[in-house]
Scaffold this motif. Structure first.
Motif, PDB file in Angstrom:
ATOM      1  N   GLU A   1      12.107  40.793  49.368  1.00 44.97           N
ATOM      2  CA  GLU A   1      10.658  40.969  49.490  1.00 44.97           C
ATOM      3  C   GLU A   1      10.318  42.189  50.344  1.00 44.97           C
ATOM      4  O   GLU A   1       9.200  42.711  50.288  1.00 44.97           O
ATOM      5  N   ARG A   2      11.290  42.654  51.149  1.00 38.47           N
ATOM      6  CA  ARG A   2      11.063  43.848  51.969  1.00 38.47           C
ATOM      7  C   ARG A   2      11.810  45.072  51.437  1.00 38.47           C
ATOM      8  O   ARG A   2      11.756  46.128  52.060  1.00 38.47           O
TER       9      ARG A   2
ATOM     10  N   HIS B   1      10.999  38.355  42.025  1.00 37.19           N
ATOM     11  CA  HIS B   1      10.217  39.447  42.635  1.00 37.19           C
ATOM     12  C   HIS B   1       9.592  40.286  41.525  1.00 37.19           C
ATOM     13  O   HIS B   1      10.163  41.309  41.105  1.00 37.19           O
TER      14      HIS B   1
END
Length: 590
Positions: A475-476, A501
């Protein structure tokens, strides 16, 4: 003649209750967005000897849904704490631990001694004998590693502060037990035994560090080469159990050995894979521990002494919260983070029960007193999740609606390279040249070992495994690049990543146009066929050699690449264009 009543065997019956509790508690409380900690404690309260278990003789069928022998769960509960400390070690490193030495032996020691001193003084003033007050003060001053760290983590300011204090408490547990033995009315040679154990323990710890540094990498490399998750998991558990048994054998706490084992594996490229494999066992074992906490609560005694129990619990929570928050403010921590940490650390610990038992064995406190504080401890552990929620709310209010949790260094965005052979290394080199951070991952232990030795940021792991994907924190991530030369595996990974994602840029290496079309269907942002790129590079070299200006050559190459990509998309039955389509350099040049 009375018919015999069938009662299931104790181990199988207890296992059925525990697994059933896990299967019910975790999803129900997750849906309600409540920590399963409370659920496991309530299950222990319900099925334990003070709950439905007291009616087994009157209603034999209750034996199927109660735990007949709470003491049989103690080894599993202890194993949960061991696995927790092992996981903490995996998230640390020797460099980070050395950097925390002032917080561990400064802040940690101050928090334990000041809180223990204030609680002990209050109990002494209330009529408790001085040795008993010392034992109770030290016991109640400890905080719960098993509950605090999973709630706070280790990457936030709150988590790092809590970790430093909890590490000191875990290290101080053995000296505290020896101290209580020395204070016993009939004690003899207690302090001498303590120093002997500490020196012997120090030698064992050094031996574990030396042998582990040289033995663990080849052990895990050999397990990884077999491609067998079961063998890899067996190697993990062997390392944890042996380390814990060795330290326990010389009188230290087994959690010290587990922490050292985690630290040693954290220095290898296998730590992400190990952490993912251990996580389910740790969660279940911690659930068993929480069930044992619930089983220790006697509701009859609570009802008879509820005012004193609630008052004592509140007093302990207030003293520890004020002491911890005050010390953190003196070290310069923000008011909101200090408030949240103080409230989170205010409840007693699972180690409190151990120290209370040691104080009772040394005849420093009466059995009734010990039982009273055991209930206070269980009640304090039960409300820990609620304390965490209160701490977060107060932290936001103190900081003006800011966030007490601040991302650590691991939150920095980076590119994930899946497949770290020749192509993966080349991609990593180009990212480094342009100042972009990355991490490479591969299932070949020899590739990863050589890459780490060459200075690359790489780790061992199967990118198709859910627990590995979670540990990569995609997610980062800025992007994921697949360089692996395994078409079907690449398609499966792309499909899984896209489902988890939807907005993540995914760039994948393809063997040919057919494979590229399959990757686009799976969700790749870009799929680059090897044959196409070789042809384009050859064309570029030929045109430059024939005298065509470099700028126009580059522009035409990019346009031809876009044409091929559109053709691949059409042949693959995809109407949408790739998400990261290259822009024409000719347009920019003009």
């Amino acid at each position: 003649m009375a018919h015999p009543v069938f009662v299931p065997s104790s181990p199988l019956g207890d296992a059925l209750v525990i697994l059933g509790a896990a299967g019910i508690v975790i999803p129900v409380f997750a849906r309600a967005r409540i920590t399963p900690v409370i659920g496991f404690i309530l299950v222990g309260l319900l099925v334990g000897p003070y709950g439905l278990g007291r009616y087994v003789f009157d209603q034999p069928w209750l034996a199927y849904i109660t735990i007949s022998s709470p003491e049989s769960l103690d080894p599993f509960a202890e194993f949960g704490i061991v696995l927790l400390l092992f996981s903490v070690g995996l998230e640390l490193s020797f460099d980070r631990l050395w950097a925390m030495r002032k917080q561990v032996f400064g802040l940690g020691a101050a928090e334990l001694l000041v809180a223990a001193g204030l609680i002990g003084f209050a109990l002494s003033f209330a009529g408790e004998a001085v040795p008993g007050a010392v034992g109770l003060g030290l016991a109640l001053a400890m905080s719960s590693t098993a509950l605090v760290l999973p709630i706070a983590g280790t990457q936030t300011p709150v988590g790092r502060a809590a970790l430093s204090m909890l590490l000191f408490e875990d290290l101080a547990l053995v000296p505290i037990i020896f101290l209580l033995g020395a204070l016993a009315p009939n004690a003899a040679g207690g302090l001498d035994a303590m120093w002997h154990t500490l020196w012997l323990g120090l030698l064992v710890v050094l031996a574990l560090l030396v042998f582990g540094r040289y033995l663990l990498p080849p052990l895990f490399a050999q397990a990884a080469r077999t491609k067998s998750p079961e063998l890899f998991l067996s190697a993990c558990l062997i390392v944890v159990i042996v380390s814990a048994l060795v330290t326990a054998g010389v009188g230290l706490s087994p959690i010290v050995g587990a922490l050292i084992a985690g630290l040693l594996i954290a220095e290898t490229e296998y730590h992400t894979e190990v952490e993912g494999l251990i996580a389910p066992f740790r969660g279940l074992a911690l659930g068993v521990f929480l069930i044992t906490i619930g089983m220790s609560i006697d509701l009859t005694m609570v009802a008879a002494n509820w005012l004193a129990i609630v008052g004592a619990t509140i007093a302990v929570l207030l003293v520890k919260a004020v002491v911890t928050a005050g010390l953190l403010r003196l070290t310069g921590m923000r008011a909101g983070a200090a408030t949240e940490t103080g409230i989170l650390m205010s409840s007693p610990s699972e180690s409190t029960l151990i120290v209370l038992a040691a104080a009772g064995s040394a005849s420093l406190i009466q059995p009734g007193t010990g039982q009273f504080w055991q209930i206070v401890t269980a009640l304090g552990l039960t409300v820990t999740p609620a304390l965490a929620w209160v701490g977060r709310r107060l932290a936001r209010r103190v900081d003006g609606h800011g966030h007490a949790h601040t991302a650590g260094d691991s939150d920095a965005p980076r590119t994930v390279i899946i497949g770290f052979g020749r192509v993966g290394r080349l991609v990593a080199d180009m990212l480094t040249t342009h100042g972009k951070s990355y991490v490479g991952i591969d299932t070949d232990p020899d590739l990863i070992r050589s890459a780490v030795r060459a200075g690359y940021a790489a780790m061992f792991g199967n990118a198709n495994a859910t627990h590995v994907i979670e540990r990569l924190h995609l997610e980062r991530a800025q992007a994921v690049i697949l360089t692996m030369d395994e078409p079907r595996a690449a398609q499966r990974i792309v499909k899984k990543l896209r489902a988890l994602h939807p907005d993540l840029p995914i760039l994948a290496r393809a063997r040919d146009s057919v494979h590229a079309a399959a990757l686009y269907r799976a969700g790749a942002s870009q799929a680059i066929p090897e044959a196409l790129e070789a042809s384009l590079q050859l064309s570029e070299a030929a045109l430059v050699e024939l005298g065509v200006p470099m700028g126009f050559v580059i522009a035409s190459i990019h346009e031809k690449r876009d044409e091929f990509r559109e053709t691949i998309m059409e042949e693959g039955g995809l109407s949408e264009k790739p998400k990261l389509k290259s822009s024409s350099l000719r347009d920019r040049l003009e």
